[in-house]
Design an enzyme around this catalytic site. Sequence first.
Site, PDB file in Angstrom:
ATOM      1  N   GLY A   9       0.829  -1.194   0.000  1.00 27.66           N
ATOM      2  CA  GLY A   9       0.000   0.000   0.000  1.00 27.66           C
ATOM      3  C   GLY A   9       0.868   1.251   0.000  1.00 27.66           C
ATOM      4  O   GLY A   9       2.018   1.234  -0.445  1.00 27.66           O
ATOM      5  N   GLU A 167     -17.956  11.182   1.118  1.00 31.53           N
ATOM      6  CA  GLU A 167     -17.791  11.199  -0.329  1.00 31.53           C
ATOM      7  C   GLU A 167     -18.790  10.267  -1.021  1.00 31.53           C
ATOM      8  O   GLU A 167     -19.336  10.595  -2.082  1.00 31.53           O
ATOM      9  CB  GLU A 167     -16.345  10.842  -0.668  1.00 31.53           C
ATOM     10  CG  GLU A 167     -15.390  11.961  -0.275  1.00 31.53           C
ATOM     11  CD  GLU A 167     -13.924  11.592  -0.283  1.00 31.53           C
ATOM     12  OE1 GLU A 167     -13.092  12.496  -0.075  1.00 31.53           O
ATOM     13  OE2 GLU A 167     -13.597  10.409  -0.481  1.00 31.53           O
ATOM     14  N   GLN A 316      -1.082  10.127   4.204  1.00 36.15           N
ATOM     15  CA  GLN A 316       0.128  10.932   4.375  1.00 36.15           C
ATOM     16  C   GLN A 316       1.065  10.355   5.432  1.00 36.15           C
ATOM     17  O   GLN A 316       2.287  10.388   5.274  1.00 36.15           O
ATOM     18  CB  GLN A 316      -0.247  12.379   4.725  1.00 36.15           C
ATOM     19  CG  GLN A 316      -0.374  13.290   3.526  1.00 36.15           C
ATOM     20  CD  GLN A 316       0.908  13.371   2.715  1.00 36.15           C
ATOM     21  OE1 GLN A 316       2.006  13.446   3.241  1.00 36.15           O
ATOM     22  NE2 GLN A 316       0.763  13.335   1.402  1.00 36.15           N
TER      23      GLN A 316
END
Length: 422
Positions: A9, A167, A316
């Site tokens: 990932g 979202e 991040q």
Amino acid sequence: MNIIVIGGGFAGINFVKTLANKQEFQITLVDKNNYNFFSPLIYQVATGFLEPTSISYPFRKLFSGKKNIQFRLAELLKVVPEENKIILDDGVLQYDMLVFATGAETNYFGIKNVEENSLPMKTLGDALEMRNRLLESMEAAAISTDPAEIKALLTIVIAGGGPTGVELAGMFAEMRNGILRKEYSFLSGNGGEIYLIDGVNALLTPMSPESQKDTFEALTKLGVKIKLNCLVKDYVDGKVILANGETIVTKNLIWAAGVSAKMFDGLPKDSYGRGKRMLTDEYNKVQGTQNIYAIGDTCLQTTDTNFPQGHPQVAQVAIQHGNMLAKNFQSIAAGKPANAFAYNDKGSMAIIGRNKAVVDIPKLKLHMNGFLAWLAWLFIHLLSLITYRNRARTFYNWMIAYFTKDQSLRMIIRPAAKNKVA
């Protein structure tokens, strides 16, 4: 130095890319998938706005020409720290250093019915399954003559008010107000609702109060029914049962309410902390081990003074973990001291719908919403895709969808079932 990395990932891929072509390292990346995918955009695959290849890329193609990197398609079964080896489902590998970058998986909080019947939103496979299920629900509603069944098939309940839940809710609301009315006009007005449910008192809790307020107002204007301070207790016979006793009849429960890390056989129990995350020191070394490290969502690092409870499980952090650990391994190989990890919070963002997004940049004390925030979201997510090919495909699909207010990737595709002979 023979390094094995478990998981490709954000954390694992950035660690490996930083050490690519560094001949003092021999790296083997182990993953149960043969591709990397950009998880922040899987909801757009689920809603038919992007194809899977827009946000994914094969590991072997990605590392083609990198002579010190190998890929192994396998799943980890057990770690044997005293022998510096791991047992995979297809063999055994030895290591000098072992790096866990295994991310997180959906947390159902022990609710068996939810685990068995809801739609998770964590992997590319989950996204394709959701796309198929939701399209099948609309097709079933198109031929039903029972108003109650039609409403249940068209109603969507999303558990979890984080970025994924927000979202998805915004995307579904715009699809209902656009695509559903154009292509299933005879279903318009049949009572299908979109619910967004969260157990806390605000949406997007890690973000600023301004972003929370803007998001609540924008989703409400789109027709999303938001229920805060409300937990899903169970999902039985097509009914979402809330902790306050209320029920919602729906065939579509989407679970985006939480994640937990994975535990692995062979590691000491005291190596794990909250949420099954591996406890590490400031250099990402796992507690109770000598040469095992953890980065990304699976890592719980409490040594950063700005994040004493551990870092948020966001992309991040994983990217910065991967880059820093790779640089520290280079320092170790050169006989130099390693550097302690400190997270640089560059901000957070979420898209709500067409021309609607929220952005927070804490260092600048900056909050944006609306069209400029939406453009910033598009730009950052395009740059974050792993290859130019991914960026070009995604940009093309987004532009078509933006100008036509439509998308054409609504195909129900499943592997053909083979006939079984008794």
